[in-house]
Design a protein around this motif. Structure first.
Motif, PDB file in Angstrom:
ATOM      1  N   GLU A 169       0.824  -1.209   0.000  1.00  7.20           N
ATOM      2  CA  GLU A 169       0.000   0.000   0.000  1.00  7.20           C
ATOM      3  C   GLU A 169       0.858   1.258   0.000  1.00  7.20           C
ATOM      4  N   GLY A 170       0.461   2.237  -0.778  1.00  4.03           N
ATOM      5  CA  GLY A 170       1.140   3.522  -0.784  1.00  4.03           C
ATOM      6  C   GLY A 170       1.717   3.872  -2.145  1.00  4.03           C
ATOM      7  N   CYS A 171       2.335   5.061  -2.210  1.00  3.84           N
ATOM      8  CA  CYS A 171       2.897   5.566  -3.457  1.00  3.84           C
ATOM      9  C   CYS A 171       4.414   5.592  -3.376  1.00  3.84           C
ATOM     10  N   ARG A 172       5.055   5.346  -4.511  1.00  4.37           N
ATOM     11  CA  ARG A 172       6.522   5.374  -4.591  1.00  4.37           C
ATOM     12  C   ARG A 172       6.932   5.702  -6.019  1.00  4.37           C
ATOM     13  N   PRO A 173       8.158   6.209  -6.201  1.00  3.01           N
ATOM     14  CA  PRO A 173       8.623   6.529  -7.565  1.00  3.01           C
ATOM     15  C   PRO A 173       8.829   5.269  -8.396  1.00  3.01           C
ATOM     16  N   ALA A 174       8.776   5.469  -9.706  1.00  2.00           N
ATOM     17  CA  ALA A 174       8.948   4.348 -10.635  1.00  2.00           C
ATOM     18  C   ALA A 174      10.384   3.839 -10.596  1.00  2.00           C
ATOM     19  N   ALA A 175      10.545   2.576 -10.952  1.00  2.00           N
ATOM     20  CA  ALA A 175      11.884   1.999 -11.063  1.00  2.00           C
ATOM     21  C   ALA A 175      12.580   2.622 -12.273  1.00  2.00           C
ATOM     22  N   VAL A 176      13.893   2.766 -12.176  1.00  2.00           N
ATOM     23  CA  VAL A 176      14.663   3.379 -13.250  1.00  2.00           C
ATOM     24  C   VAL A 176      15.105   2.302 -14.232  1.00  2.00           C
ATOM     25  N   ASP A 177      14.805   2.518 -15.499  1.00  3.60           N
ATOM     26  CA  ASP A 177      15.263   1.626 -16.563  1.00  3.60           C
ATOM     27  C   ASP A 177      16.134   2.463 -17.498  1.00  3.60           C
ATOM     28  N   VAL A 178      17.434   2.405 -17.301  1.00  4.82           N
ATOM     29  CA  VAL A 178      18.370   3.271 -18.020  1.00  4.82           C
ATOM     30  C   VAL A 178      18.307   3.033 -19.514  1.00  4.82           C
ATOM     31  N   LYS A 179      18.234   1.805 -19.955  1.00  8.83           N
ATOM     32  CA  LYS A 179      18.205   1.501 -21.387  1.00  8.83           C
ATOM     33  C   LYS A 179      16.941   2.052 -22.050  1.00  8.83           C
ATOM     34  N   LEU A 180      15.805   1.921 -21.384  1.00  7.16           N
ATOM     35  CA  LEU A 180      14.554   2.415 -21.944  1.00  7.16           C
ATOM     36  C   LEU A 180      14.591   3.929 -22.084  1.00  7.16           C
ATOM     37  N   TYR A 210       8.357  10.823 -23.193  1.00  3.23           N
ATOM     38  CA  TYR A 210       8.726  10.173 -21.950  1.00  3.23           C
ATOM     39  C   TYR A 210       8.412  11.153 -20.825  1.00  3.23           C
ATOM     40  N   TYR A 211       8.221  10.638 -19.655  1.00  2.00           N
ATOM     41  CA  TYR A 211       7.821  11.466 -18.522  1.00  2.00           C
ATOM     42  C   TYR A 211       8.989  11.643 -17.571  1.00  2.00           C
ATOM     43  N   GLU A 212       9.119  12.853 -17.066  1.00  2.47           N
ATOM     44  CA  GLU A 212      10.221  13.187 -16.172  1.00  2.47           C
ATOM     45  C   GLU A 212      10.032  12.591 -14.788  1.00  2.47           C
ATOM     46  N   LYS A 213       8.772  12.493 -14.362  1.00  2.00           N
ATOM     47  CA  LYS A 213       8.485  11.969 -13.015  1.00  2.00           C
ATOM     48  C   LYS A 213       7.298  11.007 -13.113  1.00  2.00           C
ATOM     49  N   THR A 214       7.492   9.792 -12.641  1.00  2.00           N
ATOM     50  CA  THR A 214       6.425   8.793 -12.630  1.00  2.00           C
ATOM     51  C   THR A 214       6.281   8.249 -11.219  1.00  2.00           C
ATOM     52  N   THR A 215       5.049   8.263 -10.724  1.00  2.00           N
ATOM     53  CA  THR A 215       4.750   7.768  -9.380  1.00  2.00           C
ATOM     54  C   THR A 215       3.733   6.644  -9.492  1.00  2.00           C
ATOM     55  N   TRP A 216       4.016   5.537  -8.823  1.00  2.00           N
ATOM     56  CA  TRP A 216       3.110   4.390  -8.775  1.00  2.00           C
ATOM     57  C   TRP A 216       2.446   4.348  -7.405  1.00  2.00           C
ATOM     58  N   CYS A 217       1.121   4.270  -7.380  1.00  2.00           N
ATOM     59  CA  CYS A 217       0.378   4.119  -6.127  1.00  2.00           C
ATOM     60  C   CYS A 217      -0.308   2.753  -6.161  1.00  2.00           C
ATOM     61  N   PHE A 218      -0.109   1.978  -5.104  1.00  2.00           N
ATOM     62  CA  PHE A 218      -0.657   0.621  -5.005  1.00  2.00           C
ATOM     63  C   PHE A 218      -1.678   0.558  -3.886  1.00  2.00           C
ATOM     64  N   CYS A 219      -2.733  -0.228  -4.084  1.00  2.00           N
ATOM     65  CA  CYS A 219      -3.705  -0.464  -3.019  1.00  2.00           C
ATOM     66  C   CYS A 219      -4.376  -1.806  -3.272  1.00  2.00           C
ATOM     67  N   PHE A 220      -4.706  -2.507  -2.187  1.00  2.00           N
ATOM     68  CA  PHE A 220      -5.347  -3.815  -2.326  1.00  2.00           C
ATOM     69  C   PHE A 220      -6.259  -4.135  -1.154  1.00  2.00           C
ATOM     70  N   LEU A 221      -6.416  -3.223  -0.217  1.00  2.00           N
ATOM     71  CA  LEU A 221      -7.212  -3.518   0.970  1.00  2.00           C
ATOM     72  C   LEU A 221      -8.700  -3.264   0.779  1.00  2.00           C
ATOM     73  N   ASP A 222      -9.094  -2.689  -0.340  1.00  5.71           N
ATOM     74  CA  ASP A 222     -10.503  -2.418  -0.574  1.00  5.71           C
ATOM     75  C   ASP A 222     -10.777  -2.400  -2.076  1.00  5.71           C
ATOM     76  N   HIS A 223     -11.975  -2.798  -2.475  1.00  3.38           N
ATOM     77  CA  HIS A 223     -12.360  -2.747  -3.873  1.00  3.38           C
ATOM     78  C   HIS A 223     -12.406  -1.302  -4.354  1.00  3.38           C
ATOM     79  N   ARG A 224     -12.047  -1.075  -5.604  1.00  2.01           N
ATOM     80  CA  ARG A 224     -12.092   0.234  -6.254  1.00  2.01           C
ATOM     81  C   ARG A 224     -11.239   1.276  -5.522  1.00  2.01           C
ATOM     82  N   CYS A 225     -10.135   0.848  -4.954  1.00  4.90           N
ATOM     83  CA  CYS A 225      -9.328   1.763  -4.139  1.00  4.90           C
ATOM     84  C   CYS A 225      -8.411   2.643  -4.961  1.00  4.90           C
TER      85      CYS A 225
END
Length: 155
Positions: A94-105, A116-131
């Motif tokens: 649960e929570g948000c964190r920056p994207a993994a760095v893929d230097v080749k990509l 390409y995007y300068e800043k990418t943030t991934w937010c994950f959730c699984f404790l509730d439906h439609r979260c």
């Protein structure tokens, strides 16, 4: 003869059936991109259907990509994104964190002048439906059912 001898027995049976149905089912997540109406900020849940995630241990994701002041938000199940993205963080809790760095990509995209995007943030959730609709979560369905049954028992 009644199916349930008392209201306590009926509540316990009903709660057991609901928990089995809710907890045994797959996770539901919104699936949209902020270029679609109602999928940006603020999110309008009335415009978008939910998707049942295909895997048992799936997670809802909200990807926020930013470049030059513009923002693109993508909502989906993690299993749907795994074949398309190489910047998924290793930590899916649960929570948000920056994207993994893929230097080749990144070098490949810059050399072809692709977006390409300068800043990418991934937010994950699984404790509730439609979260993956917003930063705040909704009360869990199990908690609502439990509170309703508790109120019924106290009457």
């Amino acid at each position: 003869m009644y199916l349930c001898e008392s209201k306590y027995t009926c509540c316990i049976v009903f709660f057991g059936l609901c928990c089995k149905t809710i907890l045994g089912s797959a996770l539901w997540c919104y699936q949209c991109v902020s270029t679609q109406p109602g999928c940006g900020t603020p999110f309008n849940w009335l415009w978008h259907w939910t998707k049942v995630c295909p895997e048992d241990n799936d997670v809802c994701v909200k990807i926020i990509e930013e470049k030059d002041g513009s923002q693109v938000i993508t909502r989906d199940c993690l299993s749907s994104m795994q074949g398309l993205r190489t910047d998924i963080p290793a930590d899916h809790y649960e929570g948000c964190r920056p994207a993994a760095v893929d230097v080749k990509l990144a070098n490949y995209c810059k050399s072809l002048l692709m977006t390409y995007y300068e800043k990418t943030t991934w937010c994950f959730c699984f404790l509730d439906h439609r979260c993956n609709n917003a930063i705040m979560g909704h009360p869990s369905v199990v908690i609502i059912i439990f509170a309703s049954l508790l109120g019924y028992l106290l009457l």
